[in-house]
Scaffold this active site. Structure first.
Site: not given
Length: 292
Positions: A133, A161
Site C-alpha cells: 500500500y 494499492k
C-alpha cells in the site's frame, strides 16, 4: 487475483466509541448484496490509527465472522515498525482471511532499500497474500515502481494499492511485474482511468456508500466497456472528491449514517465530527450521485 470494487470499510462505532456489531453486520450485508468484490477491514478508512492492536484484531475477526464466507476479507496490517507489522500480520495466519494490506512505514520515512527489506521481512513470516500500500500523501514515503518490481518477485506479495493518483505509475509498474500481480487504485477519482490503463480494480472509499455503482463501473471497465463505465464515474465524481472535503473517514462515516447504513457517525479523537459546511457539501454530492 484481487480485482474489482474492494471497499475500504469504515469501522462503525456506537455513541460511546465502541465498535458496533449490528452496524458492522448491516454494512457487510449491504456489500454482499451490491456486488462488492472484497472488504478491507481496519485500514486507514477503518480508523486503524485509533484502535489498539487487540481491538484491531477483534474487528478483523468480527468482520470475518459476520461475512461468513460470503465475501473475502482483507486485513489491514501496516505499522511503521517492521516487528510490529509482522506481529499484527501473524495474528491472522490461520484465520481464513484472504490476505493483508500493508502500508509503507509512515513518519520514519525509510529509503527504498528499507522499504524492500520491510516488506520482504513481513512476507517471510507469513504465508498470507500481501498487498502493498503506497499512499505518500499520508505516510511521507513514496515507494517507487522499481521497488515494487523487486518486491513482486517474492511469492506471497501479490499486488499493490497505488494511491498516489499518478496514472503514469500504472504503466511503470506493469512493466516490472508479472501479469498476475494485482494493480489496484487507491484513489477513487482516478480509478476509472487507472483501470483503462491496465489496472485491475480499486480499494475504494466511495464504495462505502455507492457499492452497486462502483461494482458496476469496475465490471464494465474490466469488460472494456469504458464509455459505459465513464457514465457511472461522471455521476460519482463529485462524491469521489467531496468524501475528502474533511479528513477521511469523517465525511464517509457521516454519509453512511445519512444513508441509514450505520447507527452513528461516531469517531475517536483526534478525529472530530463533520462540520455543518461539510455536511452540506457531502450531502450535495450524495444527491448528485442519486443516493439521496
Amino acid at each position: 487475483m484481487f480485482t474489482g470494487s474492494i471497499v475500504a470499510l469504515i469501522t462503525p462505532m456506537d455513541e460511546k466509541g465502541n465498535v458496533c456489531r449490528a452496524s458492522l453486520k448491516k454494512l457487510i450485508d449491504y456489500h454482499v448484496a451490491n456486488g462488492t468484490s472484497a472488504i478491507v477491514s481496519v485500514g486507514t478508512t477503518g480508523e486503524s490509527a485509533t484502535l489498539s492492536h487487540d481491538e484491531h484484531a477483534d474487528v478483523v475477526m468480527m468482520t470475518l465472522e459476520l461475512a461468513d464466507g460470503r465475501i473475502p476479507v482483507i486485513a489491514g496490517t501496516g505499522a511503521n515498525a517492521t516487528s510490529e507489522a509482522i506481529s499484527l500480520t501473524q495474528r491472522f495466519n490461520d484465520s481464513g482471511i484472504a490476505g493483508c494490506l500493508t502500508v509503507t512505514p509512515y513518519y520514519n520515512r525509510p529509503t527504498q532499500e528499507g522499504l524492500f527489506q520491510h516488506f520482504k521481512a513481513i512476507a517471510e513470516h507469513t504465508d498470507l497474500p500481501q498487498i502493498l500500500y503506497n499512499v505518500p500523501s499520508r505516510t511521507g514515503c513514496d515507494m517507487l515502481p522499481e521497488t515494487v518490481g523487486r518486491l513482486s518477485k517474492i511469492k506471497n506479495i501479490v499486488g499493490i494499492k497505488e494511491a498516489t493518483g499518478n496514472l503514469s505509475r500504472v504503466h511503470l509498474i506493469k512493466e516490472l511485474v508479472n501479469e498476475d500481480f494485482a494493480l489496484l487504485s487507491g484513489d477513487d477519482a482516478t480509478a476509472m482511468d487507472f483501470m483503462q490503463l491496465g489496472g485491475h480494480g480499486v480499494i475504494s472509499v466511495t464504495t462505502n456508500v455507492a457499492a452497486r455503482d462502483m461494482a458496476d463501473m469496475c465490471r464494465l471497465a474490466a469488460e472494456g466497456k469504458f464509455d459505459d463505465a465513464r457514465i457511472i464515474n461522471r455521476r460519482l465524481m463529485p462524491l469521489h472528491h467531496k468524501l475528502f472535503v474533511e479528513p477521511n473517514p469523517v465525511p464517509v462515516k457521516w454519509a453512511c449514517k445519512e444513508l441509514g447504513l450505520v447507527a452513528t457517525d461516531t469517531l475517536r479523537l483526534p478525529m472530530t465530527p463533520i462540520t455543518d459546511a461539510g455536511r452540506d457539501i457531502v450531502g450535495s454530492a450524495l444527491k448528485h450521485a442519486g443516493l439521496l
